[in-house]
Write a protein that holds these residues in place. Structure first.
Motif, PDB file in Angstrom:
ATOM      1  N   LEU A 226       0.842  -1.193   0.000  1.00 53.71           N
ATOM      2  CA  LEU A 226       0.000   0.000   0.000  1.00 53.71           C
ATOM      3  C   LEU A 226       0.875   1.240   0.000  1.00 53.71           C
ATOM      4  CD1 LEU A 226      -2.636  -0.901   2.772  1.00 53.71           C
ATOM      5  CD2 LEU A 226      -2.878  -1.202   0.296  1.00 53.71           C
ATOM      6  N   GLN A 230      -2.877   5.195   0.464  1.00 50.66           N
ATOM      7  CA  GLN A 230      -3.777   4.051   0.630  1.00 50.66           C
ATOM      8  C   GLN A 230      -3.842   3.606   2.085  1.00 50.66           C
ATOM      9  OE1 GLN A 230      -1.865   1.547  -2.388  1.00 50.66           O
ATOM     10  NE2 GLN A 230      -3.835   1.430  -3.471  1.00 50.66           N
ATOM     11  N   LEU A 234      -7.119   3.474   4.359  1.00 48.53           N
ATOM     12  CA  LEU A 234      -7.482   2.219   5.017  1.00 48.53           C
ATOM     13  C   LEU A 234      -7.751   2.438   6.499  1.00 48.53           C
ATOM     14  CD1 LEU A 234      -7.531  -1.002   4.648  1.00 48.53           C
ATOM     15  CD2 LEU A 234      -5.249  -0.910   5.647  1.00 48.53           C
ATOM     16  N   VAL A 318      -7.686  -7.256   1.904  1.00 50.90           N
ATOM     17  CA  VAL A 318      -6.971  -6.126   1.303  1.00 50.90           C
ATOM     18  C   VAL A 318      -6.106  -6.610   0.142  1.00 50.90           C
ATOM     19  CG1 VAL A 318      -5.250  -4.318   1.717  1.00 50.90           C
ATOM     20  CG2 VAL A 318      -7.008  -4.799   3.451  1.00 50.90           C
ATOM     21  N   VAL A 322      -6.107  -5.144  -3.668  1.00 51.48           N
ATOM     22  CA  VAL A 322      -4.900  -4.567  -4.260  1.00 51.48           C
ATOM     23  C   VAL A 322      -4.449  -5.379  -5.463  1.00 51.48           C
ATOM     24  CG1 VAL A 322      -2.464  -4.037  -3.829  1.00 51.48           C
ATOM     25  CG2 VAL A 322      -4.172  -3.520  -2.081  1.00 51.48           C
ATOM     26  N   THR A 327     -13.112  -4.177  -5.666  1.00 57.19           N
ATOM     27  CA  THR A 327     -12.644  -3.042  -4.870  1.00 57.19           C
ATOM     28  C   THR A 327     -13.177  -3.146  -3.449  1.00 57.19           C
ATOM     29  OG1 THR A 327     -12.608  -1.622  -6.830  1.00 57.19           O
ATOM     30  CG2 THR A 327     -12.573  -0.537  -4.683  1.00 57.19           C
ATOM     31  N   TYR A 330     -12.840  -0.650   2.240  1.00 56.00           N
ATOM     32  CA  TYR A 330     -11.801  -0.032   3.066  1.00 56.00           C
ATOM     33  C   TYR A 330     -10.818   0.804   2.243  1.00 56.00           C
ATOM     34  CZ  TYR A 330     -13.335  -3.113   6.850  1.00 56.00           C
ATOM     35  OH  TYR A 330     -14.065  -3.749   7.809  1.00 56.00           O
ATOM     36  N   LEU A 331     -10.826   0.655   0.929  1.00 55.07           N
ATOM     37  CA  LEU A 331      -9.871   1.371   0.067  1.00 55.07           C
ATOM     38  C   LEU A 331     -10.571   2.270  -0.953  1.00 55.07           C
ATOM     39  CD1 LEU A 331      -7.296  -1.487  -0.575  1.00 55.07           C
ATOM     40  CD2 LEU A 331      -6.973   0.536   0.850  1.00 55.07           C
TER      41      LEU A 331
END
Length: 332
Positions: A226, A230, A234, A318, A322, A327, A330-331
């Motif tokens: 991240l 990011q 998060l 996550v 990523v 998606t 949290y991001l």
């Protein structure tokens, strides 16, 4: 990469090549959980702590010491020939009492032999140092353990009523003593009414745990990272999650970490010597995962393993986002 895996049919991820280390006596040198816990040894637990009883027939529950003993017996059978260390034991929530003869004495005047004591909650870990792997320079050794919390049992029954236990098998990062546990290595509510049933439950867990898959999952976390932006997003979303309406939470992967643990993650993002951001202000998911498991050491015994498991599931969620998957809330 050094690897040794469990079970007679296990195949190592790469050829093992190492010298076995001298036999230390105790599992770990630092606490795997902090919070409000105290360290005790098994002999103290066995000989100095009283055991709660079922009220209706005055028969004892399975003691915390016996729980540790049957776990060690199962480990000796499953990991035959491996080095198994003495357990590290942590306890909390003392239940104090006194013998009848001292009922009129002020507490400050009680002699040691007039006091009674047991701890409502106990967690232990037993290390198998000859079964290990190395991820990003961090040595991980196999750990087996469990939680016995008498507050989960109904003491107003007779002997034979179900008693509650938590069992786990996973790895401990020796750099920071963080525990790594995945779903197939954790039984959150084992209910048994005898030591034999408990022994079978421990044995079955050790036999069905897929250590190869667990290690592969942990290794893959290091392949994703991240940016600082990011990470900030998060953490902000993690704080918001606690206050979301229940209907909205249903569609979002759960997060069991509160403000205290999230503050520790933020602090260690900058300060932790082993798992802080890199020179490009990025943090890979292996490091992020260890920030969460490190923050978890301030959790009480009754919630510790659930949050430990949640850290890996959250990191995996996550990672999926990523890595090009759906998606994550949290991001976004």
């Amino acid at each position: 990469m050094e690897t040794l895996l469990l079970g007679p049919n296990a195949r190592p991820l790469s050829p093992p090549a190492f010298d076995r280390e001298p036999d230390p006596q105790a599992s770990g040198s630092r606490a795997f959980i902090e919070a409000n816990t105290l360290a005790v040894d098994l002999q103290e637990l066995r000989h100095q702590h009283t055991i709660p009883v079922f009220v209706k027939d005055n028969e004892p529950l399975i003691s915390q010491a016996d729980f540790i003993d049957v776990t060690q017996e199962a480990m000796q059978e499953v990991f035959r020939g491996e080095q198994i260390l003495l357990p590290q034991v942590r306890v909390s929530h003392p239940i104090k009492g006194r013998i009848p003869e001292a009922k009129h004495k002020p507490a400050t005047q009680l002699e040691d032999w007039e006091r009674t004591l047991y701890y409502e909650r106990m967690m232990f870990c037993v290390e198998v140092p000859t079964l290990f792997d190395t991820i990003e320079g961090n040595r991980l050794t196999l750990q087996v353990g469990g939680v016995k919390a008498y507050n989960l049992d109904n003491l107003y029954h007779r002997k034979g009523a179900a008693e509650h236990f938590k069992l786990f098998v996973g790895f401990q990062n020796t750099v920071c003593t963080n525990l790594c546990v995945r779903t197939d290595g954790y039984r959150s509510d084992v209910r048994v009414s005898s030591l034999e049933q408990l022994r079978v439950a421990v044995y079955n867990l050790l036999q069905t745990y897929d250590q190869h898959r667990h290690l592969t999952q942990l290794q893959q976390l290091g392949n994703y990272a991240l940016t600082e932006a990011q990470f900030a997003l998060l953490i902000g979303r993690c704080r918001l999650y606690q206050f979301l309406p229940a209907a909205e939470k249903k569609n979002i992967p759960p997060l069991l970490y509160g403000d205290q643990q999230l503050a520790a993650v933020c602090r260690d993002y900058y300060r932790d010597q082993s798992f802080c951001r890199d020179k490009e202000r990025q943090i890979n998911l292996w490091r992020l995962y260890n920030l969460f498991t490190g923050a978890n050491k301030s959790t009480y015994i009754d919630q510790f393993l659930d949050r430990t498991l949640n850290a890996l599931e959250f990191a995996g969620h996550v990672q999926e986002s990523v890595g090009g998957g759906p998606t994550s809330w949290y991001l976004t």
